[in-house]
Design an enzyme around this catalytic site. Structure first.
Site, mmCIF file in Angstrom:
data_model
loop_
_atom_site.group_PDB
_atom_site.id
_atom_site.type_symbol
_atom_site.label_atom_id
_atom_site.label_comp_id
_atom_site.label_asym_id
_atom_site.label_seq_id
_atom_site.Cartn_x
_atom_site.Cartn_y
_atom_site.Cartn_z
ATOM 1 N N ASP A 5 -6.471 -4.044 7.337
ATOM 2 C CA ASP A 5 -4.645 -4.123 6.435
ATOM 3 C C ASP A 5 -4.315 -5.628 6.741
ATOM 4 O O ASP A 5 -3.221 -6.079 6.635
ATOM 5 C CB ASP A 5 -3.773 -3.852 7.843
ATOM 6 C CG ASP A 5 -4.111 -2.320 7.672
ATOM 7 O OD1 ASP A 5 -3.967 -1.477 6.377
ATOM 8 O OD2 ASP A 5 -3.990 -1.268 8.565
ATOM 9 N N ASP A 11 -5.755 3.327 0.769
ATOM 10 C CA ASP A 11 -4.850 1.964 0.810
ATOM 11 C C ASP A 11 -5.132 0.791 0.599
ATOM 12 O O ASP A 11 -4.613 0.128 0.217
ATOM 13 C CB ASP A 11 -3.916 2.631 1.974
ATOM 14 C CG ASP A 11 -4.021 4.011 2.487
ATOM 15 O OD1 ASP A 11 -4.350 4.620 1.493
ATOM 16 O OD2 ASP A 11 -3.184 4.125 2.974
HETATM 17 N N1 GLY Z 1 -1.667 2.563 4.280
HETATM 18 C C1 GLY Z 1 -0.676 3.292 5.424
HETATM 19 C C2 GLY Z 1 0.488 4.281 4.684
HETATM 20 O O1 GLY Z 1 0.779 3.777 3.003
HETATM 21 O O2 GLY Z 1 0.802 5.229 5.748
#
Ligand code: GLY
Length: 393
Positions: A117, A177
């Site tokens: 992330d 994501d």
């Molecule tokens: N990246 C995690 C979410 O969208 O909840």
């Protein structure tokens, strides 16, 4: 009292006037009322007490409790990002000063190799800051973060590993994501001239393009790879209704991710994927008339399922950009509709709510019954970004 500059008044009016019919005085969309509500909400972000280890992520409107997270959480960079975006929208220096402070608290993440992330955390804070001011230190932080993120790339799979948890059942998980983290890699190449990061981003996007999408152009959430063969082993969900369902925010990450891939590479394959998934999203029979999706397009409880305003703001922001590339009016219409819907008392939090958030009605993690129909920091981030992108058109 916070002073709002004349540029703020101009931008606010321009956005609101284009979102509402002239003389629209129906409840929820009164222009002056919405404008004053937004002013109130923006001030809440500015007034929120500085805390180097507690980043506001979401809140319960009912109890007023604010969910604060440490910098290692994937959402930590959005609050600083919101302040940078508010500075860009209003020209008010107070937002910039506050953004600089909150951004600094994220810096230690540049060495955190335990997560994919990095883009969300570092690019939404330091990256937005760099857009505002040509700060050499911010460039160095972005570069170190990209270096750390690159340690998660597996050449056999051709992708960056997303999560380390569940490693007993997920050998090498990649989530859709993860596409959003690629922006950081492209910028690192721009900063350093080292094409390693650019090539890694392209490889990751190509692997995801090949394995994440269904024949209707919706995306799976998680693809698990075999590190010996490099091939997908399973395609599952973590935050969606079930493995075959279309989790709304996952579709949004795909649309945003392939639009940004086209921005950096001009490869038409990425543009085609962004368009195909955008078409799936905006033409879906379960998308409500106001454009704000239910949290998952396939929740059998629809229309009695929670909405996810964050999926709408991510998609709207992406579609303003995609409209710029394609001139397809359907994308512009959807993005405008989302902003019109959200610029109302139905979605903007009322003055009785004290937390540092703008919008209500996002859904974080439905399967875990976590952050259901609540204000969430990243919904605000993409709302502000979409508002700026609309203004730039
Ligand atoms: N990246 C995690 C979410 O969208 O909840």
């Amino acid at each position: 009292m916070i002073k709002f500059s004349s540029s703020y008044v101009f931008i606010g009016l321009a956005v609101l006037l284009s979102a509402c019919k002239p003389n629209d005085k129906t409840k929820g969309t009164d222009t002056a009322r919405v404008s004053s509500l937004l002013e109130f909400r923006y001030a809440k972000l500015l007034e929120y007490p500085i805390d180097s280890v507690g980043f506001p992520r979401s809140m319960s409107v009912k109890t007023g409790a604010i969910n604060k997270v440490p910098s290692k959480d994937w959402t930590s960079g959005f609050f600083a990002g919101n302040l940078w975006l508010l500075y860009q929208l209003t020209g008010n220096e107070a937002y910039k000063q506050r953004a600089q402070k909150w951004t600094a608290f994220i810096e230690k993440e540049k060495y955190n190799g335990k997560t994919h992330d990095m883009g969300f955390k570092v690019f939404c804070s330091f990256g937005k800051g760099l857009e505002v001011e040509g700060n050499q230190h911010y460039k160095a932080v972005i570069l170190q973060s990209a270096q750390t993120l690159s340690t998660r790339f597996n050449a056999k799979v051709g992708a960056i590993r997303s999560w380390d948890f569940n490693s007993d059942i997920w050998e090498f998980p990649v989530i859709i994501d993860n596409m959003l983290n690629l922006e950081l890699l492209f910028e690192a190449t721009k900063i350093s001239g080292d094409s390693t990061y650019y090539n890694m981003a392209v490889k990751h996007a190509n692997t995801t393009l090949k394995n994440h999408f269904r024949s209707d152009h919706s995306t799976y959430h998680v693809v698990v790879y075999d590190t010996i063969t490099g091939l997908p082993k399973s395609k599952v969900t973590h935050q969606g209704f079930n493995d075959q369902s279309s989790w709304a925010r996952g579709q949004s990450w795909a649309i945003y991710g392939y639009t940004l891939m086209y921005r950096y590479t001009k490869d038409k394959a990425y543009l085609a994927q962004a368009e195909a998934t955008a078409n799936f999203f905006i033409n879906h029979k379960n998308l409500p008339d106001d454009g704000i999706p239910y949290w998952d397009f396939n929740d059998p409880k629809i229309p009695n399922a929670p909405r996810d305003a964050s999926a709408a703001t991510v998609t709207a922001s992406a579609l303003f950009e995609l409209y710029g590339f394609t001139k397809n009016k359907a994308y512009l219409n959807y993005a405008n509709k989302v902003l019109a819907s959200l610029n109302s008392e139905k979605y903007i939090l009322p003055e009785t709510v004290q937390g540092p958030f703008i919008l209500d009605h996002s859904t974080g993690n439905w399967p875990k019954n976590d952050e259901i129909d609540e204000p969430i920091v990243y919904a605000d981030y993409y709302f502000l970004e979409a508002t700026l992108r609309k203004k730039a058109l």
